[in-house]
Every structure is written in C-alpha cells, then in structure tokens.
Design an enzyme around this catalytic site. Structure first.
Site, PDB file in Angstrom:
ATOM      1  N   GLY A  41      -7.528  -7.909  -3.449  1.00 25.25           N
ATOM      2  CA  GLY A  41      -6.306  -7.192  -2.335  1.00 25.25           C
ATOM      3  C   GLY A  41      -6.333  -5.781  -2.589  1.00 25.25           C
ATOM      4  N   CYS A  42      -5.117  -5.477  -1.864  1.00 26.42           N
ATOM      5  CA  CYS A  42      -5.108  -3.547  -0.995  1.00 26.42           C
ATOM      6  C   CYS A  42      -5.774  -3.030  -2.727  1.00 26.42           C
ATOM      7  CB  CYS A  42      -3.634  -3.301  -0.789  1.00 26.42           C
ATOM      8  SG  CYS A  42      -3.457  -1.514  -0.872  1.00 26.42           S
TER       9      CYS A  42
END
Length: 201
Positions: A41-42
């Site tokens: 993810g981020c």
C-alpha cells in the site's frame, strides 16, 4: 539511521517464532547487512509501521521507492507511478541486521500490518501501485516467504474465508522515491495514513 521504535512484537506463526527465539537472544549488532523489500500500500505508512516496531531492533536503514515495474521506464516519478502506466509498486526497502531480526519475522510482520487479501488495494487506495508484494533477494528468502505465507493463511485467514493475494517476486530494479516521501509521516504527522497500516494481530 533508523528512528526510535517500540519493542518488536512476538511472532505468531511457527517459522517466524523459531527465528525470533534465536534473534531475541542477541543485542549486539553483528555488522552484517541484508535487504528486505515489501510493498503493501501507500509507502508512507509502510515505512512508519516498520520503523515503529523495528527501528531499535534490527533495522539499520529504510527507504521508500518504486520497484516491480516496466524496465523501459527509468527513474519513474511519483506522478508516473500513480498514473498506473508503469506498473511500479510503492515499496519499502529495509537494510537489517539478520542477527537481530530474522527475515521470517519481517515477512510475518508485513502480513500483520496490512490487508493481504485485497487485490491492488489498501483501504481507500486503489491501483496496481498499491498491490501487496514480497520482493525477494535470494532463493532462501523466496522459500521463507512462501512458507510464512502458507502459515499466515492457515492461522489467520482460512477460518474467515479469505485468501491471501500477495505475490512473491524476485527483486528487480529499485528507484528511491523523491526526498519528500522519505519518513513522510514523521515529518508530516497530520499527513494521510492508510487505515490498514496498523498491527492487526
């Protein structure tokens, strides 16, 4: 240097726990360095959560960057990666002391701090750049990653009817992200934080 962190958590699956039982007996840096690369993810939250729990036990240095994309795209920018056209993942590269934290421990922790059952998505973030990937640096790492994945699937996801979609891939070209992305959430405490980047078990 790694930022100050909390005491690392005790693993829950057999292979990672066996590693922890050895490394937790050590407190003196060995001078050895190995690499681990994860995408979940981020990358702002990925870096923060690993530093929080392993910044004072095993991690020597971390950097966020881009990997796993088209080799035709050199030195991709954040804007290019976010467009989804380069197939790069936002990732974290970890330099660690294998005598203080084992690769198996890091792999289980990777699973503990995101949702590995959502394809190309973490929380509200959608796109291939947010996919769940373990990028391995050796055949031994690949074997460990596969074993931990099976153990985590059995212990934490079979009972709830979910399937891990994380891929295990050989680590290829790496590009550091722009400087402002490094330790972003430390430098911007009110910045965006994906809600999946917490310790789930």
């Amino acid at each position: 240097m790694a930022s100050a962190g909390l005491k690392s958590v005790v693993p829950t699956v057999p292979t990672a726990l066996a590693s922890y039982e050895v490394t937790s007996q050590n407190s003196t840096p060995s001078g050895k360095t190995e690499l681990a690369t994860f995408a979940h993810g981020c990358f702002w939250g990925t870096q923060q959560v690993f530093e929080k729990y392993y910044g004072k036990r095993g991690i020597i240095k971390t950097a966020v960057g881009y990997t796993g994309g088209s080799e035709q795209v050199k030195n991709p920018t954040y804007r290019q990666v976010c467009s989804g056209t380069t197939n790069h993942a936002e990732a974290l590269r970890i330099e660690y002391d294998p005598d203080l934290v084992g690769y198996a421990e890091l792999v289980e922790f990777f699973y503990r701090t995101h949702d590995p059952t959502t394809l190309n998505q973490q929380g509200n973030d959608h796109g291939t750049q947010y996919r769940s990937v373990i990028f391995t640096h050796s055949p031994e790492q690949a074997t460990i990653a596969q074993k931990i994945t099976s153990e985590v699937q059995e212990k934490h996801f079979d009972a709830v009817g979910k399937k891990i979609v994380t891929t295990i891939e050989h680590a290829g070209l790496w590009y550091d992200a722009e400087e402002y992305h490094q330790f972003y959430l430390d430098n911007n405490p009110n910045g965006y934080h994906c809600f999946t980047h917490v310790l789930h078990w």
